[in-house]
Motif scaffolding. Structure first.
Motif, PDB file in Angstrom:
ATOM      1  N   GLU A  29      51.261  38.207  39.371  1.00 19.90           N
ATOM      2  CA  GLU A  29      51.822  38.701  38.111  1.00 19.90           C
ATOM      3  C   GLU A  29      50.757  39.464  37.334  1.00 19.90           C
ATOM      4  O   GLU A  29      49.639  38.966  37.176  1.00 19.90           O
ATOM      5  CB  GLU A  29      52.309  37.529  37.254  1.00 19.90           C
ATOM      6  N   PRO A  30      51.052  40.652  36.825  1.00 15.68           N
ATOM      7  CA  PRO A  30      50.069  41.364  36.011  1.00 15.68           C
ATOM      8  C   PRO A  30      49.811  40.596  34.713  1.00 15.68           C
ATOM      9  O   PRO A  30      50.688  39.888  34.222  1.00 15.68           O
ATOM     10  CB  PRO A  30      50.739  42.705  35.724  1.00 15.68           C
ATOM     11  N   GLN A  70      46.479  44.189  37.319  1.00 11.56           N
ATOM     12  CA  GLN A  70      47.810  44.503  37.817  1.00 11.56           C
ATOM     13  C   GLN A  70      48.082  43.606  39.025  1.00 11.56           C
ATOM     14  O   GLN A  70      47.160  43.060  39.631  1.00 11.56           O
ATOM     15  CB  GLN A  70      47.900  45.974  38.218  1.00 11.56           C
ATOM     16  N   HIS A  74      42.535  42.528  44.527  1.00 10.52           N
ATOM     17  CA  HIS A  74      41.386  43.083  43.794  1.00 10.52           C
ATOM     18  C   HIS A  74      40.111  42.623  44.495  1.00 10.52           C
ATOM     19  O   HIS A  74      39.918  41.427  44.724  1.00 10.52           O
ATOM     20  CB  HIS A  74      41.402  42.596  42.337  1.00 10.52           C
TER      21      HIS A  74
END
Length: 79
Positions: A29-30, A70, A74
């Motif tokens: 979830e962002p 986001q 990452h």
């Protein structure tokens, strides 16, 4: 007081050492996320090529950082 000195692995001699962790943080979830590192000594965390935190941690005081991420993977590096 708790003794935080420990032998992290049977393959390492007791005393100072350096660990490097690399991989990905996967976010479903962002949103805003907090990161924390505790231990004894210097710590640096880089997320997606940007320095997220850099400082000296102790068992009593963690080094913290925040990032707005986001959804997705990452790149993560901790030294």
């Amino acid at each position: 007081m708790t003794n935080y000195f420990f032998k992290p692995s049977p393959f390492l001699a007791p005393g100072p050492f350096v660990a490097r962790l690399e991989g990905f943080v996967v976010v479903d979830e962002p949103g805003a996320y907090s990161f924390e590192a505790a231990g004894r000594g210097g710590v640096k965390i880089v997320l997606d090529g940007a320095e997220l935190l850099d400082g000296t941690a102790s068992p009593e005081r963690a080094v913290t950082g925040k990032a707005v991420l986001q959804a997705g993977a990452h790149a993560f590096r901790a030294v």
